[in-house]
Write a protein that holds these residues in place. Structure first.
Motif, short mmCIF file in Angstrom:
data_model
loop_
_atom_site.label_atom_id
_atom_site.label_comp_id
_atom_site.label_asym_id
_atom_site.label_seq_id
_atom_site.Cartn_x
_atom_site.Cartn_y
_atom_site.Cartn_z
N TRP A 22 0.84 -1.19 0.00
CA TRP A 22 0.00 0.00 0.00
C TRP A 22 0.88 1.24 0.00
O TRP A 22 2.01 1.22 0.49
N SER A 23 0.32 2.34 -0.54
CA SER A 23 1.09 3.57 -0.65
C SER A 23 0.19 4.77 -0.39
O SER A 23 -1.02 4.63 -0.17
N LEU A 24 0.79 5.96 -0.44
CA LEU A 24 0.05 7.21 -0.27
C LEU A 24 -0.53 7.67 -1.60
O LEU A 24 0.08 7.44 -2.65
N PRO A 25 -1.68 8.33 -1.57
CA PRO A 25 -2.18 8.91 -2.83
C PRO A 25 -1.27 10.04 -3.30
O PRO A 25 -0.75 10.81 -2.49
N GLY A 26 -1.07 10.12 -4.60
CA GLY A 26 -0.20 11.16 -5.15
C GLY A 26 0.20 10.81 -6.56
O GLY A 26 -0.18 9.77 -7.12
N GLY A 27 0.97 11.70 -7.18
CA GLY A 27 1.40 11.48 -8.55
C GLY A 27 2.42 12.51 -8.97
O GLY A 27 3.00 13.22 -8.14
N LEU A 28 2.61 12.59 -10.29
CA LEU A 28 3.62 13.48 -10.84
C LEU A 28 3.07 14.88 -11.08
O LEU A 28 1.86 15.07 -11.33
N LEU A 29 3.97 15.87 -11.00
CA LEU A 29 3.61 17.26 -11.29
C LEU A 29 3.41 17.45 -12.79
O LEU A 29 4.14 16.88 -13.61
N ASP A 30 2.42 18.23 -13.12
CA ASP A 30 2.31 18.68 -14.51
C ASP A 30 3.30 19.83 -14.72
O ASP A 30 3.77 20.45 -13.75
N ARG A 31 3.60 20.14 -15.94
CA ARG A 31 4.55 21.21 -16.23
C ARG A 31 4.05 22.53 -15.64
O ARG A 31 2.89 22.91 -15.82
N ARG A 32 4.92 23.21 -14.92
CA ARG A 32 4.67 24.50 -14.29
C ARG A 32 3.51 24.46 -13.27
O ARG A 32 2.93 25.49 -12.95
N GLU A 33 3.22 23.30 -12.74
CA GLU A 33 2.17 23.18 -11.73
C GLU A 33 2.77 23.34 -10.34
O GLU A 33 3.86 22.82 -10.04
N PRO A 35 3.33 22.52 -6.53
CA PRO A 35 3.24 21.23 -5.82
C PRO A 35 1.97 21.09 -4.98
O PRO A 35 1.38 20.01 -4.93
N ARG A 36 1.52 22.16 -4.31
CA ARG A 36 0.30 22.07 -3.51
C ARG A 36 -0.91 21.79 -4.40
O ARG A 36 -1.77 20.97 -4.06
N GLU A 37 -0.98 22.46 -5.54
CA GLU A 37 -2.09 22.24 -6.47
C GLU A 37 -2.04 20.82 -7.04
O GLU A 37 -3.09 20.18 -7.26
N ALA A 38 -0.85 20.31 -7.27
CA ALA A 38 -0.72 18.94 -7.76
C ALA A 38 -1.21 17.94 -6.72
O ALA A 38 -1.86 16.93 -7.07
N ALA A 39 -0.92 18.20 -5.44
CA ALA A 39 -1.39 17.30 -4.38
C ALA A 39 -2.91 17.27 -4.33
O ALA A 39 -3.53 16.20 -4.21
N VAL A 40 -3.54 18.44 -4.43
CA VAL A 40 -5.01 18.52 -4.44
C VAL A 40 -5.57 17.78 -5.64
O VAL A 40 -6.56 17.02 -5.54
N ARG A 41 -4.98 17.96 -6.81
CA ARG A 41 -5.46 17.32 -8.03
C ARG A 41 -5.35 15.80 -7.96
O ARG A 41 -6.29 15.07 -8.31
N GLU A 42 -4.22 15.29 -7.48
CA GLU A 42 -4.01 13.85 -7.43
C GLU A 42 -4.99 13.18 -6.47
O GLU A 42 -5.49 12.09 -6.74
N VAL A 43 -5.25 13.80 -5.33
CA VAL A 43 -6.22 13.22 -4.38
C VAL A 43 -7.61 13.19 -5.00
O VAL A 43 -8.36 12.20 -4.86
N ARG A 44 -7.95 14.22 -5.74
CA ARG A 44 -9.26 14.25 -6.40
C ARG A 44 -9.35 13.18 -7.49
O ARG A 44 -10.35 12.46 -7.61
#
Length: 215
Positions: A22-33, A35-44
């Motif tokens: 098992w792991s934590l929810p998350g993923g890769l950053l989009d270009r110029r994104e 990091p906080r916004e990427a965390a919100v997007r990946e959880v959604r």
């Protein structure tokens, strides 16, 4: 990656096939994104949970280097009410998602185990297959009271005598077991004894003088 917890201090983990752990929810950053916004997007996207960006905060330290895959993991944390959200798993990426108590974590992937260890949530003395929370140190016992020393008891201050109106007080000491004598009563007794001694030392009484003249 996001340490998503509920008000019962449970941690949300996901399982991504073909990985067994098992792991934590998350993923890769989009270009110029950001990091906080990427965390919100990946959880959604992964589990269907909507987070406000202001509710997501970085842990300290925030960046963790993963040398095995040559990437930097940025870790955020957020707390939600598990009873008010519905998990909607992205079946393309995620096999399942589930809440776990920190003292009952499942088998973890190696990177997740190391990240949780840096966050202080698992003990480094355990393994990814059998993670466990760090043991809480027991409080140190209170030091034992020292026994009283054996020997003569000190003199006790039992009263004080004013020295003739002078601006000082002389402490009157009494040894253990010794009765304390009232200073005023002692002075009265001394005056009475002095008067009796004076009467005894005086010349013969009048009746004695008369007898000498008659002789």
């Amino acid at each position: 990656m996001v340490l998503l917890r509920d008000h019962d201090d449970r941690l949300l983990l996901v399982r991504q096939p073909p990985a067994a752990g098992w792991s934590l929810p998350g993923g890769l950053l989009d270009r110029r994104e950001h990091p906080r916004e990427a965390a919100v997007r990946e959880v959604r996207e992964e589990i269907g949970v909507e987070l406000e960006p202001d509710s997501v905060t970085p842990i300290v330290p925030n960046a963790h280097v993963n040398p095995w895959v040559q990437q930097v993991d940025l870790i955020f944390t957020a707390t939600v009410d598990a009873g008010e959200i519905a998990l909607r798993v992205d079946e393309v990426e995620i096999g399942e998602a589930q809440w776990f108590a920190l003292d009952a974590l499942p088998s973890l992937t190696g990177p997740t185990f190391r990240l949780l260890g840096r966050a202080g949530l698992v003990s480094p003395d355990t393994t990814p297959a059998t993670p466990a929370t760090p043991a809480t140190p027991e409080p140190s016992p209170a030091p034992a009271a020292e026994p009283p020393s054996v020997g003569a008891a000190p003199a006790t201050i039992v009263g004080a005598v004013l020295d003739g109106g002078a601006d000082r007080t002389d402490a009157v000491l009494a040894e253990p077991g010794e009765a304390f004598a009232d200073p005023e009563a002692t002075e009265t007794t001394k005056a009475t004894e002095a008067t009796e001694r004076a009467d005894t030392a005086a010349p013969g009484s009048a009746s004695g003088a008369g007898r000498d003249e008659n002789a």
